[in-house]
Design a protein around this motif. Structure first.
Motif, PDB file in Angstrom:
ATOM      1  N   UNK A 250       0.823  -1.210   0.000  1.00 35.33           N
ATOM      2  CA  UNK A 250       0.000   0.000   0.000  1.00 35.33           C
ATOM      3  C   UNK A 250       0.855   1.258   0.000  1.00 35.33           C
ATOM      4  N   UNK A 251       1.886   1.285   0.825  1.00 31.55           N
ATOM      5  CA  UNK A 251       2.743   2.466   0.877  1.00 31.55           C
ATOM      6  C   UNK A 251       3.390   2.779  -0.458  1.00 31.55           C
ATOM      7  N   UNK A 252       3.871   1.747  -1.132  1.00 33.13           N
ATOM      8  CA  UNK A 252       4.504   1.949  -2.445  1.00 33.13           C
ATOM      9  C   UNK A 252       3.478   2.420  -3.478  1.00 33.13           C
ATOM     10  N   UNK A 253       2.271   1.861  -3.426  1.00 30.92           N
ATOM     11  CA  UNK A 253       1.229   2.272  -4.375  1.00 30.92           C
ATOM     12  C   UNK A 253       0.847   3.735  -4.156  1.00 30.92           C
ATOM     13  N   UNK A 254       0.768   4.159  -2.917  1.00 33.94           N
ATOM     14  CA  UNK A 254       0.443   5.555  -2.633  1.00 33.94           C
ATOM     15  C   UNK A 254       1.565   6.481  -3.091  1.00 33.94           C
ATOM     16  N   UNK A 255       2.808   6.061  -2.886  1.00 34.90           N
ATOM     17  CA  UNK A 255       3.929   6.886  -3.349  1.00 34.90           C
ATOM     18  C   UNK A 255       3.905   7.037  -4.868  1.00 34.90           C
ATOM     19  N   UNK A 256       3.671   5.938  -5.572  1.00 38.12           N
ATOM     20  CA  UNK A 256       3.623   6.017  -7.033  1.00 38.12           C
ATOM     21  C   UNK A 256       2.503   6.940  -7.493  1.00 38.12           C
ATOM     22  N   UNK A 257       1.359   6.863  -6.814  1.00 37.86           N
ATOM     23  CA  UNK A 257       0.235   7.727  -7.184  1.00 37.86           C
ATOM     24  C   UNK A 257       0.562   9.194  -6.918  1.00 37.86           C
ATOM     25  N   UNK A 258       1.199   9.468  -5.784  1.00 35.21           N
ATOM     26  CA  UNK A 258       1.561  10.847  -5.447  1.00 35.21           C
ATOM     27  C   UNK A 258       2.594  11.395  -6.431  1.00 35.21           C
ATOM     28  N   UNK A 259       3.521  10.554  -6.842  1.00 35.34           N
ATOM     29  CA  UNK A 259       4.528  10.983  -7.823  1.00 35.34           C
ATOM     30  C   UNK A 259       3.879  11.345  -9.156  1.00 35.34           C
ATOM     31  N   UNK A 260       2.880  10.557  -9.567  1.00 34.82           N
ATOM     32  CA  UNK A 260       2.194  10.874 -10.819  1.00 34.82           C
ATOM     33  C   UNK A 260       1.412  12.186 -10.703  1.00 34.82           C
ATOM     34  N   UNK A 261       0.784  12.404  -9.567  1.00 32.82           N
ATOM     35  CA  UNK A 261       0.079  13.668  -9.359  1.00 32.82           C
ATOM     36  C   UNK A 261       1.045  14.842  -9.395  1.00 32.82           C
ATOM     37  N   UNK A 262       2.213  14.663  -8.782  1.00 32.78           N
ATOM     38  CA  UNK A 262       3.208  15.741  -8.767  1.00 32.78           C
ATOM     39  C   UNK A 262       3.684  16.067 -10.177  1.00 32.78           C
ATOM     40  N   UNK A 263       3.900  15.041 -10.992  1.00 27.49           N
ATOM     41  CA  UNK A 263       4.335  15.293 -12.373  1.00 27.49           C
ATOM     42  C   UNK A 263       3.238  15.995 -13.172  1.00 27.49           C
ATOM     43  N   UNK A 264       1.999  15.637 -12.908  1.00 27.85           N
ATOM     44  CA  UNK A 264       0.892  16.187 -13.696  1.00 27.85           C
ATOM     45  C   UNK A 264       0.487  17.589 -13.252  1.00 27.85           C
ATOM     46  N   UNK A 265       0.595  17.893 -11.969  1.00 26.86           N
ATOM     47  CA  UNK A 265       0.014  19.122 -11.434  1.00 26.86           C
ATOM     48  C   UNK A 265       1.034  20.187 -11.036  1.00 26.86           C
ATOM     49  N   UNK A 266       2.286  19.822 -10.869  1.00 28.84           N
ATOM     50  CA  UNK A 266       3.262  20.791 -10.361  1.00 28.84           C
ATOM     51  C   UNK A 266       3.521  21.904 -11.370  1.00 28.84           C
ATOM     52  N   UNK A 267       3.513  23.133 -10.882  1.00 29.79           N
ATOM     53  CA  UNK A 267       3.821  24.321 -11.687  1.00 29.79           C
ATOM     54  C   UNK A 267       4.745  25.215 -10.872  1.00 29.79           C
ATOM     55  N   UNK A 268       5.384  26.206 -11.533  1.00 30.92           N
ATOM     56  CA  UNK A 268       6.263  27.124 -10.782  1.00 30.92           C
ATOM     57  C   UNK A 268       5.523  27.870  -9.667  1.00 30.92           C
ATOM     58  N   UNK A 269       4.262  28.223  -9.893  1.00 32.03           N
ATOM     59  CA  UNK A 269       3.508  28.954  -8.869  1.00 32.03           C
ATOM     60  C   UNK A 269       2.745  28.011  -7.936  1.00 32.03           C
ATOM     61  N   UNK A 270       2.565  26.799  -8.363  1.00 32.05           N
ATOM     62  CA  UNK A 270       1.905  25.806  -7.521  1.00 32.05           C
ATOM     63  C   UNK A 270       0.416  25.689  -7.773  1.00 32.05           C
ATOM     64  N   UNK A 271      -0.049  24.453  -7.842  1.00 29.16           N
ATOM     65  CA  UNK A 271      -1.484  24.160  -7.900  1.00 29.16           C
ATOM     66  C   UNK A 271      -1.883  23.444  -6.618  1.00 29.16           C
ATOM     67  N   UNK A 272      -3.076  23.727  -6.162  1.00 31.21           N
ATOM     68  CA  UNK A 272      -3.531  23.100  -4.923  1.00 31.21           C
ATOM     69  C   UNK A 272      -4.568  22.016  -5.205  1.00 31.21           C
ATOM     70  N   UNK A 273      -4.630  21.071  -4.260  1.00 31.65           N
ATOM     71  CA  UNK A 273      -5.578  19.961  -4.358  1.00 31.65           C
ATOM     72  C   UNK A 273      -6.135  19.727  -2.959  1.00 31.65           C
ATOM     73  N   UNK A 274      -7.439  19.536  -2.822  1.00 28.45           N
ATOM     74  CA  UNK A 274      -8.009  19.301  -1.493  1.00 28.45           C
ATOM     75  C   UNK A 274      -7.484  18.001  -0.893  1.00 28.45           C
ATOM     76  N   UNK A 275      -7.145  18.043   0.391  1.00 27.37           N
ATOM     77  CA  UNK A 275      -6.696  16.830   1.060  1.00 27.37           C
ATOM     78  C   UNK A 275      -7.805  15.776   1.103  1.00 27.37           C
ATOM     79  N   UNK A 276      -9.051  16.240   1.102  1.00 27.47           N
ATOM     80  CA  UNK A 276     -10.159  15.291   1.086  1.00 27.47           C
ATOM     81  C   UNK A 276     -10.148  14.412  -0.155  1.00 27.47           C
ATOM     82  N   UNK A 277      -9.721  15.002  -1.281  1.00 30.88           N
ATOM     83  CA  UNK A 277      -9.597  14.220  -2.515  1.00 30.88           C
ATOM     84  C   UNK A 277      -8.517  13.162  -2.352  1.00 30.88           C
ATOM     85  N   UNK A 278      -7.399  13.522  -1.714  1.00 32.54           N
ATOM     86  CA  UNK A 278      -6.313  12.572  -1.485  1.00 32.54           C
ATOM     87  C   UNK A 278      -6.781  11.430  -0.581  1.00 32.54           C
ATOM     88  N   UNK A 279      -7.526  11.785   0.457  1.00 31.82           N
ATOM     89  CA  UNK A 279      -8.022  10.769   1.383  1.00 31.82           C
ATOM     90  C   UNK A 279      -8.878   9.757   0.633  1.00 31.82           C
TER      91      UNK A 279
END
Length: 358
Positions: A250-279
């Motif tokens: 589970x830990x590895x699967x969550x890390x892989x998912x978070x890494x994909x989100x970071x690649x898709x959403x990261x910008x110089x100014x930053x994009x936000x995502x609700x923690x509820x969505x992550x949960x």
């Protein structure tokens, strides 16, 4: 061993009397095995609590006498005792419990291997022993690395348990009512392994078509494809033992998912995502665990409710946080005891039993 006929065990106790006396004399009794309430320099063994410890077979060592081997019925009773009286102890750390139970279950497997036993009765013992081991290892949780338990040794013992059981299935004709469930557990514990998938795909088509094995194959496919939403949707529906088997991934699967989100959403100014969505997406136990996961990977927070994906901030250091997995594992006992789960004829397949009992 062509020149040696395997004996039939005759010991009717969880620990042979000779071993109890020897370990009592050598002061090698575990505190779980002593007569409670006695005071004195040397603890006394309690025949109702002492359990035979594992002793590695040595070359040239004499074969054990039948009186030193427990027959399958006693081995099964021993496993039930470990599940009901030791695994559920509230006065011991989960690490102490897991270390003790793993050693005694290893002795159970050895006793079974050193005697003549029918394939069906041997499979029942091995299934119960493996189920208990999976549960106590899963209960170690995120603090296991800081305790005296050796996670590598425990993992090796789980794999040894799977090996013994799957060899028993292969050598006998059955019937084995829980085989599909335990073949599925094997795949879930080895999620992403090409070898494990290959072995499962070599099973007879009738066995692969059983719900437990179909579900395990679906989980493995989602894990391989990186389909986070489908993977965690499936993990939410798994019964308790299946959830214990897959927890180590589970830990590895969550890390892989978070890494994909970071690649898709990261910008110089930053994009936000609700923690509820992550949960929800990652089946976390709540916003606090979501915050801990994000901060462990270098992602800043915007207040208490949102994570910020800033370019260049995502990092991976060490092992991924294990988390408590209450949603994915602990909650699925559904009011049952571990002994009830271990001795169940068949887990409900493909559904969350805790919900069905509500």
């Amino acid at each position: 061993m062509p020149d040696y006929e395997l004996p039939v065990g005759t010991c009717r106790e969880m620990c042979p009397a000779a071993e109890r006396a020897r370990r009592e004399k050598e002061c090698r009794l575990h505190r779980f095995e002593v007569v409670p309430g006695l005071r004195g320099d040397r603890p006394r063994a309690d025949p109702q609590r002492a359990v035979k410890e594992y002793s590695r077979p040595a070359a040239g060592k004499a074969q054990p006498l039948p009186s030193q081997l427990r027959p399958p019925s006693v081995l099964l009773a021993t496993v039930r005792y470990l599940a009901s009286e030791v695994a559920e102890r509230a006065d011991a750390s989960r690490t102490e419990v897991a270390t003790f139970v793993a050693d005694r279950l290893r002795a159970v497997r050895l006793d079974l291997a050193l005697q003549r036993a029918g394939d069906s009765e041997a499979a029942v013992v091995l299934e119960a022993a493996l189920a208990v081991l999976l549960a106590v290892v899963a209960r170690l949780g995120p603090d296991a690395a800081r305790g005296p338990a050796d996670p590598v040794l425990l993992q090796a013992q789980v794999q040894e348990g799977f090996g013994s059981l799957r060899r028993c299935y292969a050598q006998g004709t059955g019937p084995h009512p829980r085989q599909s469930a335990f073949q599925g557990l094997f795949l879930l514990y080895n999620l992403g392994s090409v070898e494990a998938l290959h072995e499962v795909l070599q099973l007879p088509a009738a066995l692969r078509s059983c719900p437990a094995l179909r579900t395990a194959l679906s989980v493995d496919a989602a894990f391989r494809e990186g389909n986070t939403a489908r993977l965690f949707r499936l993990l939410r529906t798994l019964p308790f033992l299946q959830s214990c088997a897959v927890q180590c991934h589970v830990g590895h699967a969550r890390r892989r998912a978070l890494a994909r989100l970071a690649r898709a959403l990261s910008t110089p100014k930053g994009q936000t995502l609700p923690l509820g969505f992550m949960v929800h997406l990652l089946a976390l136990d709540g916003p606090e665990e979501a915050r801990d996961l994000c901060q462990a990977h270098g992602l800043p927070l915007d207040g208490q409710e949102r994570v910020v994906f800033l370019r260049g901030r995502y990092t991976e250091k060490g092992l991924p946080p294990a988390g408590t997995c209450e949603v994915l594992v602990g909650s699925k006992l559904g009011g049952r005891t571990l002994e009830e789960v271990v001795m169940a004829e068949e887990e409900e397949e493909g559904g969350d039993r805790s919900k069905s009992r509500a």
